[in-house]
Each structure stands twice: as C-alpha cells, then as structure tokens.
Scaffold this motif. Sequence first.
Motif, PDB file in Angstrom:
ATOM      1  N   MET A 390       8.098 -84.455 -44.606  1.00 46.97           N
ATOM      2  CA  MET A 390       6.739 -84.271 -45.118  1.00 46.97           C
ATOM      3  C   MET A 390       6.472 -82.784 -45.277  1.00 46.97           C
ATOM      4  O   MET A 390       6.782 -81.988 -44.397  1.00 46.97           O
ATOM      5  N   PHE A 391       5.873 -82.426 -46.407  1.00 51.70           N
ATOM      6  CA  PHE A 391       5.646 -81.021 -46.716  1.00 51.70           C
ATOM      7  C   PHE A 391       4.325 -80.493 -46.192  1.00 51.70           C
ATOM      8  O   PHE A 391       4.200 -79.309 -45.913  1.00 51.70           O
ATOM      9  N   ASP A 392       3.312 -81.328 -46.148  1.00 55.86           N
ATOM     10  CA  ASP A 392       1.978 -80.820 -45.868  1.00 55.86           C
ATOM     11  C   ASP A 392       1.139 -81.916 -45.238  1.00 55.86           C
ATOM     12  O   ASP A 392       1.567 -83.070 -45.145  1.00 55.86           O
ATOM     13  N   ASN A 393      -0.073 -81.571 -44.853  1.00 62.10           N
ATOM     14  CA  ASN A 393      -0.890 -82.527 -44.118  1.00 62.10           C
ATOM     15  C   ASN A 393      -1.617 -83.524 -45.005  1.00 62.10           C
ATOM     16  O   ASN A 393      -2.189 -84.483 -44.513  1.00 62.10           O
ATOM     17  N   SER A 395      -0.050 -85.308 -47.228  1.00 64.21           N
ATOM     18  CA  SER A 395       0.912 -86.350 -47.584  1.00 64.21           C
ATOM     19  C   SER A 395       1.050 -87.371 -46.467  1.00 64.21           C
ATOM     20  O   SER A 395       0.687 -87.113 -45.329  1.00 64.21           O
ATOM     21  N   THR A 396       1.593 -88.531 -46.825  1.00 61.73           N
ATOM     22  CA  THR A 396       1.751 -89.625 -45.870  1.00 61.73           C
ATOM     23  C   THR A 396       3.151 -90.194 -45.978  1.00 61.73           C
ATOM     24  O   THR A 396       3.681 -90.343 -47.078  1.00 61.73           O
ATOM     25  N   SER A 397       3.721 -90.496 -44.837  1.00 61.92           N
ATOM     26  CA  SER A 397       5.036 -91.117 -44.843  1.00 61.92           C
ATOM     27  C   SER A 397       5.045 -92.264 -43.848  1.00 61.92           C
ATOM     28  O   SER A 397       4.799 -92.049 -42.666  1.00 61.92           O
ATOM     29  N   ASP A 398       5.303 -93.469 -44.325  1.00 58.84           N
ATOM     30  CA  ASP A 398       5.293 -94.651 -43.466  1.00 58.84           C
ATOM     31  C   ASP A 398       6.662 -95.315 -43.473  1.00 58.84           C
ATOM     32  O   ASP A 398       7.425 -95.195 -44.428  1.00 58.84           O
ATOM     33  N   VAL A 418      10.856 -89.054 -38.676  1.00 62.66           N
ATOM     34  CA  VAL A 418       9.948 -88.351 -39.582  1.00 62.66           C
ATOM     35  C   VAL A 418       9.821 -86.931 -39.073  1.00 62.66           C
ATOM     36  O   VAL A 418       9.675 -86.709 -37.871  1.00 62.66           O
ATOM     37  N   GLY A 419       9.895 -85.983 -39.968  1.00 65.13           N
ATOM     38  CA  GLY A 419       9.749 -84.605 -39.530  1.00 65.13           C
ATOM     39  C   GLY A 419       9.241 -83.732 -40.657  1.00 65.13           C
ATOM     40  O   GLY A 419       8.986 -84.194 -41.764  1.00 65.13           O
ATOM     41  N   LYS A 420       9.093 -82.482 -40.341  1.00 67.14           N
ATOM     42  CA  LYS A 420       8.631 -81.519 -41.336  1.00 67.14           C
ATOM     43  C   LYS A 420       9.752 -80.540 -41.605  1.00 67.14           C
ATOM     44  O   LYS A 420      10.708 -80.438 -40.840  1.00 67.14           O
TER      45      LYS A 420
END
Lengths: 476, 404
Positions: A390-393, A395-398, A418-420
């Motif tokens: 995930m690049f930024d706050n 965005s969402t990843s499920d 999941v990570g940044k």
Amino acid sequence: MSSQQDDLKETDTEARFEFKKEEKSAFKSEKGLTEETVRVISEDKDEPEWMLERRLRALEQFQEMPMPTDWPGQPDLSEIDIDEIVPYIRPDIDVRGGAESWEDLPEEIQDTFDKLGIPEAEKNALSGVGAQYESEIVYQNMQERWEEKGVIFCDMDKAVRDHEEIVREHFMTKCVPPSDNKFAALHGAIWSGGSFVYVPENTTVEMPIQAYFRMNSEGMGQFEHTLIIAEEGSEVHYIEGCSAPKYSAFNLHSGGVEVFVGEDAHVQYSTVQNWSKNTYNLNTKRAIAEKGGRMEWISGSMGSKATMLYPSTILKGRGASDNHITIAFAGEGQDIDTGAKVYHNAPETKSTVESKSIAKDGGRTNYRGLVHIADGAENSSTAVECDALMFDNESTSDTMPYMEINESKVDVAHEATVGKIGDEDIFYLQSRGLDDDDAKQMIVSGFIEPITEELPIEYAVELNRLVELEMEGSLG
Amino acid sequence: MSTQAIESLSEDTVRRIADERDEPEWLRQTRLDALAALETAELPDVIQTPGRRWTDLEALDFEALVDPLNQADETERTAGDDEVVVLPFTEALAEYGDVIEANFGSVLDPEHNYLTALSVALFTTGTFVYVPEGVDVEDVTVRAEMNSRSLFSQTLVVAEESSSVTILESIKTGESEVADDRYFSNLVEVVAGENANVQFGSLQNLDTDSYTYSLKRAVTDTYATVDWIESNFGSKLTRSDIETELDGDGSESQIVGTFFGTDDQHFDINARVWHQAEQTTADLVTRGVLDDVARSVYEGVQDVGEDAWNTSSYQRENTLMLSDDAEADASPKLIIHNHDTEASHSATVGQVDAEDLFYLESRSIDSRTARNMLVEGFFVPVLEEIAVDEFRDDVEDLVVERLQ
C-alpha cells in the motif's frame, strides 16, 4: 532529468493508450437486451439453431438471476444498466470471418493495431494473432506448420460454423454453464467473437498463441468467448491482452473463458488487462483438468473501474495440477477484486496461488479466493500466498480467502501479508542517486518480478510499461 | 429472512424475570428493548461460498430450546484477592448499580444480533468482575453448571486504570436430568481502562445434546491489553465470536482459540480485531483437532482502520484432522485501510505427520500412543499462553480424555 524530457516521456506513454477512432460499423444492434436482440445477433452470425436455443435459454437465466449484492466487500455494481449496453457491433469490412492478410483490412483498423504493435510482435515471435476489434475477429492468421499438425486457431464465430460438433459439445456446457452466475448468463446470451483453439493429441505449440481485444465505442459491451481444447499429451500457451480508451460512459466487459486440459496436457493462459477506468470487468474463466493435466493462470489486472475476476480450475483427474499467478494494481477510483478458485476433486491433485497487489491514490485491491478439497481427494496439497503493498493512507487492501477441506490426508497452507514501501528501502536507493519516483518504481518492479518472469518478453515489457505509466505522478 | 418468532415469549415473561430479581428500571427497560428488537434482528452472519453455507443457524428450533422461566445453574465463584469484586450479576446490582449501568452495553450492543437480543432479554445468571485502579489480582474463577433446558448468562468485567486480572470462566452440564436438547448463551463484556491488563479464559464443555452461542467483546483504552483464551470441547453445535476493538493508542490483544471435535460436533469459531488507534498490536492463534465426522468452521478478521498508524497484526490458524470423514473450513481475512501496517495471516490444514509417527514407532511406541503424543504436542503452543494453571490443566485433561 530535464522537464522537456519528462514531457516527451509522458506524451509517449500516454499516447499509446489514449487514442480512439471514429466509430464506423456495418451493423449495430439496438441498445438493451431482449429476445429480439439475441435473435438478431444469432441471425447476423448465421448460427446453427442449437446455438440460438442456447442463447435464448441463457437470456432467461440472466433475467431470473439477481445482481450480486451480498458478497462481503464486493465492488459497487449499481452503475451498470444493461439497457444502456449495445451488445453487438460488427466492423465494416468486406471479408466475413476475418481477413487472411494484413493488407485486406480497412486502413483505419490497420492504423489502430499498428499503434498497438501487433504486426511487429507477430513477425518476431508469435504463432498467430487474433485481434478482436469491436465484436468480431477481423484478423486471423496461423503459421502454416501448425495448421498442418491439425492445430486450429480461429475466431469463435467461425468455429461455431466450421467445427460445429466439437464446439457444440464443449461450448458453455460442462465448464462454464450460463447458470453459473448472472454475468455468465449474460455472456451466454449475447457473446460475440473470441477465439477457438484446438490442439490435437501429443502436439506441442512451441510459441504462444496471442489474441488482443479492444473496445472502441462508447457504451458498448464486450462479450468475447474463448474456448481452448488441449487434447491428451498436448501443450499450448495462450495470451490474451485487453485495453480500451477512456470514455465518460461506462463500459461492460463480460467475457467467458473455457479451457479443457486433457490427460497429461499442459495449458498456460496469460492475461494482461488494462481496460480504461470506466470499464466494469466481470469475467468468468474456468478450466477442467483431467488426469495429470496441468493448468496455469497468469494474470495482470491494471485497468477498469471495477474488476471481479477469479480464474477457476476443477482438478478432476488424479494428479492434475493448477497454478495461479496474479497481480492487481489499483489507482484512484479503482476497485480490483481478483483471486482464484480451485476445486480438488481427485487424489494427488496440487495447486498453488501466488497473488500480489498494489494500491495507491485511494484505490482498492481485494484478494478473494476459494480452495475446496473434496472428500476422497487424498494426498492433495495446496499453498496460497497473498502479498499486498500500500502506498498511502487513502488506499485499501483486503484479503478474503476461503478454504473448505473435506479430506484429512492433505496439506493446506495459506498465508498473506500487507505492508508499505519501507522508508529504509527508499532511503537506501536515494543514497545511490535515484530520485523518489524512480526508487518507488524500482521497488514495485521488484515486488512483481515473480510474475513478470513468467510472461513472454513482449508481455513483461508491456506490464512494466503499464506499471511505469501508473506510477507517473504518484508523488506529484 | 426474519428469524422465527418464539410465541411463548412475551413482555410478561421478561417483566417476571426482572421482578423476581428486583432489578432497577434501566435494566428492565434494556431487557424490554432487546425483546422488541427480536422482531427485526438477524442471526449472526454465516459464511456463504458458491453452493454452500458453512453453518446452518437457521435450523435451530428456538421455540423448543428456549425455556426462560425455568433457567437453573449452580455457579461457584472465587476471587484471588479481597480487593477485587466477583459477584453474581444480580447481587452486584445492589452495591455496584452505578458502575454496571454505566458500562453495560457499552462494549456489546444488546441488539447486535438476534441471539444477543435474546440473551439480554432473558439472562438470569452471569458474573460482575470489578478491579479497582492499580489492583493486581490473579486466579479469579467462575465455574458454572447448567441444569436446565436453556440458560442465558451475562458477564461484565470492568478493569480500572493500571489494574490487572486473570479470569477463568467455565461451563459444563450439571447432574439434573433434562430430556432433549439444550441451549446455552454466554455474553461477555470487557471494559479495559488505561494501562489495564485482562486475561479472560473460557472453557466450554457442555454435553453433546447442547447448542452453545458465545459472544465475547472487549474495548481497550490507551496501553490496555486484553488477552482471550477460548476453549471449546463440548456441545453439538458451537458458535463462538471473540472480538476486540483496540481503541487506545498502544493497546494490544491476543486471541487464543482451541477446539477438539469428535463424533458429529460442529464448531463455528470466529476471532476478530479492529485496530482503531495508533501503535496497536494483535495476535490471533487458533489450534483445533477434528476426529470422526466432526466439522470446524473458522473466520478470523484483522481490520485496520484509517487512523490506525503503525499497526502490527498477526493471525495463525491450524487444524489437525485425525479422520478422513472430518471437515475443516477456514477464512482468515485482512481488511487494511492504513498503509502504515505490518499484517499477516496464515492457515493450514493437515494430518499427523507420517515421519513423526514413524520416528516414534521406531522407538517401540505403539501407533496409537504415538499419534496421541503428537496431538498433545500440537496443543502445546496454545497451552503455553494460558496463565491460569488450573485452566491449563483442565484443557490438557480434556484433550487426553478425547484421545482415549
């Protein structure tokens, strides 16, 4: 890098995907979906009666089934209005069933595909190119030596007429019946175009077979059908690519793919999809693998407003295997809901799923997958791995996997992370002279390398180019 | 779909329960509101995959199972320290009514679903645990025996700032004869104040004519920790939900689950955490064994909110199958809305390792004993998490008992 070079770079990459041609067609069905629409499509294609009957039955099923509304976290499909779809457009060309040489195509159609680089790719490496422009294959070619071996690669409309017996047996019967889901029923009613691939026993097609789809008219649907039959001991790699220019109205892509993997046969199905950001991409893809059969799904989902895509394999015979490699990239306003489904219905079956997703600028990615191991499927194994960046706050990843295990003698493993993008990684690359944008792009390219390694050079190049395009301006 | 109405249930029934216990007006009204909510409330969510529903809660016959005016239980409570309050819920109202009113329903909404509404309307037993500021207490135990067709229990734990408490709550079927099936409902609310530390262990071993519903919820304040240990061995059908909302910066939660299914038992076990604040940590660990035609269903959810910066969230679920006819389903989920997150989950299903068996057998251990040793070993990672010695011994005994 100078600002002038930046402008030039942006122009080059943007231009590749943003052009559109003035619409020109020989036949265009009315908007909306009725029995009359279906009959007109079937008549225009000069289809046998049994296909019309199947279409009409699928239409009934479509009208009966509700829209999916209660999947956890599913994309918003409320904007889809079937009555606004133009299901069928046949381009204005003289040669029905596709041209045999490049020069036979109208000039503007040649121009469209020149920009996509199809002829050069074919000359260099590919066995044959089937390019779908609007609803019909307009260019078909197969290198002569494969035709001599009995390999068939033609457009689906032609296959219905010329290879009626085998198509009738396999087309939307056992693999993807229209009753499977609402959009499979829609597809069954108004499908058009697509590819038919038949590989005889013990025949290997060394170079990939490539098809390239394109949507060009505002408001039109895209309902191509791909049917691949790989007989016992055969081997084939099929590549499907998709892209569409931007339009303000929504577009709907509801394709169907059926793959029959015979005993000890090997099929690889690769896709790079870059539908425009106003496209709803709702596909149904499935393979049935017989004893010792091996199926591989490789897909990159880059475009579309919403994608729901879960390539599925039924491991029907002992020792059959299934591998999935997927990458999803969601930017602003995109909801990419992808995954995999595997049914282990026989002993000693194996599956692996490797999924990578990237979300930025408020986009959403979701992995949705199902692994089902039936009673009696002893000594089966499955391993699922999902990684998200995930690049930024915004965005969402499920990640939403499901496992159903009815047999004890199995090995089942699933893991997800999941990570940044790590600040340390960025800092290290910057200390080596890279700017922030380039550093992030390099990290993302590394993240997806396990997938690009599986693609032919041309597709790996295009996938990296698409990543490059998506990454531009991410830190503007 | 609306759940079947229970015709024998009425406001009079609820008033009578409240009157017999001389309950304050606010609690009577809460019960009546919950009763009214039954008309629209839904059963707990159940996972649906193509062609298949993982647990059939709709099949429960509440008309037959619910017998609100004949609830009976015997409960023994011990407090490890005289500074902590451990009282039957009804008794606690007299002395701690204000604290209970302030906290009741603050963590667990009575109208969360049909089964919570039913339980709040009808509960007659349960425990109030209150740990004053700065108090550190171990070995609070609540041992209950169920002696009726149905039993509804409500537990409220309030841990004040910088307090610490470990609690063991267990339920089993008592000696009384009850023909046909039983229904047990257990709601647990944990309010963890700033820097408080709560370990709540639960052991369910009702007989196999029982249906069990359990929802345990906690909300953590700044730097607070709530650790759950959820052990299910009994009941024909168990639906268990363990949930923590990490509302405070730097707060933590661990959810440890164990189950051992035999015959035709069905376990629907769920663990969920919501990361709502900065620097929160969660660790979900579930280990289960299935034999005969038993079935397990698991959903684990790690939900990271937009404001949850610097989150760490982990989940592991492992099931061991001893029988070809057992069935295990699992769905671990990650829902991530803040990119400043390290999160992972994993799930495995398998059988006793053939190499391990071979090794033990080569040391003159017979096949059955070898398998049993490996199953006991499988549970060690979760047993190690149990701080209450008594609880750990109970779980070990139940595992051994099921391996005979």
